[in-house]
Design a protein around this motif. Structure first.
Motif: not given
Ligand code: NAD
Length: 392
Positions: A185-206
């Motif tokens: 669970q902690e690994i999953f959460a760390t990936v959520k915070v510091m992985g690429g999901e949000d980066w992709k959301e930014w580029i997708g939104a742009l």
């Protein structure tokens, strides 16, 4: 008020406005002296107020002459309470940029949120039309996703416990630390915070808002490091997130037409986020000693200028066989790492003074918060309520 450093563990709870301004000014001077780069002209920097993000913004603005929009998450000060260092850095950057006729505006808020993405995109569309580069340089302890869930990142191993040497930077005492493994669970959460999901959301939104140019480049930052830090970094919970970030670069390039995404593997340096990682501060203080002796030490600004000038915009993009930009090329040189291994095996309280650059580490840490800057009178009253021009 007169501002003094108040250090609690690996964080300083005060920051000095004039000191931050002097240090931002030094970084700008460095880039001005290095010369112009034929690079991007309209740059969005997410995580622009400290460390690698700030150095990227300065390199884009002063190296390439780019207009920059920075997304930051910082606290304003008042007459009786200093702002966060990132606030003063950004206030100083904008002041310098505006004097030098460079467009620079800032959005202050949680970059993970939909609201801040929308606000940023509206500003891009109004002032710049589209951006041609996006730097993603967040280092965050937690992320709230759009459904309200809060994920917290951890700095742990994966699999089994790991024991190695560490340092108390304040006292210089070398001791052993044991790091426990993260749960799934902690690994999953760390990936959520510091992985690429949000980066992709930014580029997708742009892209969806038609706010990113065809041919645009986006870059996010990672670290690999030598074997001795692998259990806590590359193979640890943060390393899982960084592996996700690297996969995301490939996904962005494949799925968002006209955008090329890269991960740049940067050098280990003292920043607010790296000082929180066990073992790493001891490694960094030895690394500083060796790289300074060899004349190849770089800070954030030297790294980011070199990335823009030589790896991203020097003609063709320079990557390794896995598609990664290697700004850790000098750190990972065999001669550097061999010396570090030798020292690492023998380092103790008795040898720390001669084997590591603890003073250099401490100075860099203090400078993150605007202390230890040359030419600043730290006994004098300073205006802690300084504002950021574009947020006034
Ligand atoms: P830093 O702590 O100096 O800077 C992080 C920036 O992110 C700050 O400006 C902070 O305000 C901003 N930020 C954090 N949460 C935010 C949020 N929710 N919304 C908006 N802004 C937010 O860290 P850094 O060391 O420069 O790290 C930047 C990137 O570089 C990270 O991905 C890190 O892993 C990577 N990196 C760091 C090192 C190192 O040794 N410091 C080495 C290689 C790669």
């Amino acid at each position: 008020m007169v501002v003094k450093p108040k250090i609690r563990g690996f964080i300083c709870t005060t920051a000095h406005p004039e000191g931050c301004k002097a240090i931002v000014g030094e970084q700008i001077e460095y880039v001005k002296n290095k010369g112009k780069i034929s690079g991007p002209q309209k740059v969005l920097v997410i995580g622009a107020s400290m460390g690698y993000g700030l150095a990227s913004r300065i390199s884009a603005a002063y190296g390439c002459g780019a207009s920059t929009i920075g997304v930051i998450f910082d606290k304003q000060g008042s007459e009786s309470k200093p702002a966060s260092a990132g606030w003063y850095n950004t206030a100083a950057f904008e002041e310098f940029a505006h004097k030098d006729s460079l467009y620079a505006k800032t959005i202050n808020g949680d970059a993970f949120s939909r609201e801040i993405k929308e606000e940023t995109i509206a500003l891009i569309k109004k002032d710049l039309g589209k951006v041609d580069m996006v730097v993603y340089s967040l280092a965050a302890p937690r992320r709230t996703t759009s459904d309200g869930t809060v994920y917290s990142s951890v700095l742990k191993t994966t699999g089994k416990e790991f024991t190695n040497k560490t340092i108390d930077v304040k006292t210089g005492a070398v001791s052993e630390v044991t790091i426990s493994p993260a749960t799934e669970q902690e690994i999953f959460a760390t990936v959520k915070v510091m992985g690429g999901e949000d980066w992709k959301e930014w580029i997708g939104a742009l892209k969806a808002a038609d706010a990113i140019e065809d041919g645009a480049v986006t870059v996010a930052y990672s670290y690999i490091g030598p074997e001795l830090t692998h259990p806590i970094y590359k193979d640890g919970s943060i390393g899982r997130a960084k592996a996700h970030l690297a996969e995301t670069a490939k996904e962005i390039t494949k799925s968002i037409s006209g955008v090329s995404a890269y991960v740049s593997v940067n050098k280990a340096l003292v920043t607010q986020s790296s000082s929180a990682i066990p073992i790493v501060p001891l490694y960094i203080s030895i690394l500083y000693k060796i790289m300074k002796e060899m004349g190849i030490h770089e800070g954030c600004i030297e790294q980011m200028y070199r990335m823009f000038a030589e790896k991203l915009y020097g003609g063709s993009v320079v990557t390794d066989e896995e598609g990664l930009i290697r700004m850790d090329d000098w750190e990972m040189r065999g001669d550097v790492q061999n010396k570090i291994s030798e020292i690492w095996n023998n380092i103790s309280d008795d040898t720390i003074g001669e084997c590591a650059d603890l003073d250099g580490y401490r100075t860099d840490f203090n400078r993150l918060f605007g202390f230890d800057a040359e030419g600043v009178d730290y006994e004098a009253d300073t205006d802690t309520a300084a504002g950021i021009e574009s947020l006034a």
